[in-house]
Design a protein around this motif. Structure first.
Motif, PDB file in Angstrom:
ATOM      1  N   GLU A 160       4.502 -16.364   9.218  1.00  0.00           N
ATOM      2  CA  GLU A 160       5.801 -15.772   8.874  1.00  0.00           C
ATOM      3  C   GLU A 160       5.649 -14.711   7.778  1.00  0.00           C
ATOM      4  O   GLU A 160       6.206 -13.627   7.858  1.00  0.00           O
ATOM      5  CB  GLU A 160       6.743 -16.888   8.409  1.00  0.00           C
ATOM      6  N   HIS A 161       4.885 -15.028   6.747  1.00  0.00           N
ATOM      7  CA  HIS A 161       4.705 -14.102   5.615  1.00  0.00           C
ATOM      8  C   HIS A 161       3.888 -12.874   6.023  1.00  0.00           C
ATOM      9  O   HIS A 161       4.133 -11.774   5.529  1.00  0.00           O
ATOM     10  CB  HIS A 161       4.006 -14.826   4.456  1.00  0.00           C
ATOM     11  N   ARG A 162       2.943 -13.073   6.927  1.00  0.00           N
ATOM     12  CA  ARG A 162       2.110 -11.973   7.390  1.00  0.00           C
ATOM     13  C   ARG A 162       2.955 -10.940   8.117  1.00  0.00           C
ATOM     14  O   ARG A 162       2.753  -9.739   7.978  1.00  0.00           O
ATOM     15  CB  ARG A 162       1.009 -12.507   8.306  1.00  0.00           C
ATOM     16  N   GLY A 163       3.958 -11.404   8.877  1.00  0.00           N
ATOM     17  CA  GLY A 163       4.848 -10.491   9.594  1.00  0.00           C
ATOM     18  C   GLY A 163       4.090  -9.508  10.468  1.00  0.00           C
ATOM     19  O   GLY A 163       3.230  -9.895  11.256  1.00  0.00           O
TER      20      GLY A 163
ATOM     21  N   GLU B 139      -4.288 -20.409   9.919  1.00  0.00           N
ATOM     22  CA  GLU B 139      -3.078 -20.206  10.728  1.00  0.00           C
ATOM     23  C   GLU B 139      -3.092 -21.073  11.974  1.00  0.00           C
ATOM     24  O   GLU B 139      -2.048 -21.503  12.442  1.00  0.00           O
ATOM     25  CB  GLU B 139      -2.931 -18.736  11.129  1.00  0.00           C
TER      26      GLU B 139
ATOM     27  N   ALA C 141      -3.690  -8.869   6.206  1.00  0.00           N
ATOM     28  CA  ALA C 141      -3.146 -10.020   5.472  1.00  0.00           C
ATOM     29  C   ALA C 141      -4.250 -10.760   4.726  1.00  0.00           C
ATOM     30  O   ALA C 141      -4.060 -11.165   3.575  1.00  0.00           O
ATOM     31  CB  ALA C 141      -2.422 -10.959   6.432  1.00  0.00           C
TER      32      ALA C 141
ATOM     33  N   CYS D 164      -1.582 -19.966  -1.334  1.00  0.00           N
ATOM     34  CA  CYS D 164      -0.298 -20.331  -1.958  1.00  0.00           C
ATOM     35  C   CYS D 164       0.179 -19.220  -2.889  1.00  0.00           C
ATOM     36  O   CYS D 164       1.363 -18.886  -2.909  1.00  0.00           O
ATOM     37  CB  CYS D 164      -0.419 -21.654  -2.720  1.00  0.00           C
TER      38      CYS D 164
ATOM     39  N   LEU E 188       4.011 -20.808   7.619  1.00  0.00           N
ATOM     40  CA  LEU E 188       4.405 -19.895   6.548  1.00  0.00           C
ATOM     41  C   LEU E 188       3.473 -18.689   6.468  1.00  0.00           C
ATOM     42  O   LEU E 188       3.924 -17.578   6.172  1.00  0.00           O
ATOM     43  CB  LEU E 188       4.431 -20.616   5.198  1.00  0.00           C
ATOM     44  N   LEU E 189       2.193 -18.896   6.720  1.00  0.00           N
ATOM     45  CA  LEU E 189       1.256 -17.771   6.704  1.00  0.00           C
ATOM     46  C   LEU E 189       1.609 -16.757   7.786  1.00  0.00           C
ATOM     47  O   LEU E 189       1.660 -15.548   7.526  1.00  0.00           O
ATOM     48  CB  LEU E 189      -0.182 -18.257   6.892  1.00  0.00           C
TER      49      LEU E 189
ATOM     50  N   TRP F 125      -0.564 -16.032  -2.621  1.00  0.00           N
ATOM     51  CA  TRP F 125      -0.153 -14.919  -1.775  1.00  0.00           C
ATOM     52  C   TRP F 125       1.222 -15.187  -1.157  1.00  0.00           C
ATOM     53  O   TRP F 125       2.061 -14.296  -1.080  1.00  0.00           O
ATOM     54  CB  TRP F 125      -1.202 -14.693  -0.677  1.00  0.00           C
ATOM     55  N   LEU F 126       1.469 -16.442  -0.778  1.00  0.00           N
ATOM     56  CA  LEU F 126       2.776 -16.810  -0.221  1.00  0.00           C
ATOM     57  C   LEU F 126       3.861 -16.855  -1.294  1.00  0.00           C
ATOM     58  O   LEU F 126       5.043 -16.756  -0.988  1.00  0.00           O
ATOM     59  CB  LEU F 126       2.693 -18.182   0.469  1.00  0.00           C
TER      60      LEU F 126
END
Length: 163
Positions: free
Chosen positions: A21-24, A46, A31, A60, A18-19, A62-63
């Motif tokens: 993915e969210h960082r993109g 990560e 990030a 969490c 998820l980190l 931040w996500l």
């Protein structure tokens, strides 16, 4: 399953996924600054390292997900219905300790006389993947799926009397 008797497993691989993915398109440094953690910490998490509690809650936040998302119950302590009833008797303020003990004794005697022997429903296969945090992404889930399929087939064979 929840409560004090639950044993939960922390899904660090899901957190790392998820980190990322969210960082993109953000760099790790960007990030990390947004999340309020150090660059090296974000890199380690990560990659599958377990963060400390403060870092975990920042990540969490931040996500935008609840920390409970990363915990899954794996086992619960079994408490017999008889033990639950006796616990309730001893917690009843209307009963003295002596009265609760007498009722408990009668309940135990009745239970022992009338209860049928139950065959415990133990899993046909059990496995703990201690190295799951260092396996390539997706491997622990594929192993879990494989073990689940094996367990299902073994249970079918046991029920059919073939094993």
């Amino acid at each position: 399953m929840t409560g004090p008797d639950a044993v939960e497993q922390f899904d660090i691989a899901e957190l790392g996924r998820l980190l990322k993915e969210h960082r993109g398109p953000l760099s790790l440094r960007q990030a990390a600054a947004e999340a309020g953690v150090s660059f090296s910490t974000l890199t380690r998490v990560e990659a599958g390292a377990q963060p400390d509690l403060a870092t975990f809650t920042r990540l969490c936040a931040w996500l935008g997900v609840s920390p409970s998302r990363f915990f899954t119950p794996t086992a619960t302590r079994q408490v017999s219905p008889l033990d639950q009833a006796i616990t309730h008797l001893h917690a009843d303020p209307r009963l003295t300790d002596d009265a609760a003990n007498k009722i408990s004794s009668v309940l135990r005697d009745l239970y022992d006389a009338l209860a049928k022997e139950a065959v415990p429903a133990a899993p046909a296969i059990a496995c703990h993947l201690r190295a799951a945090s260092v396996l390539r992404p997706g491997v622990p889930q594929r192993l879990a799926d494989l073990l689940t399929d094996m367990n299902t087939e073994l249970e079918r064979l046991v029920e059919a009397g073939e094993l």
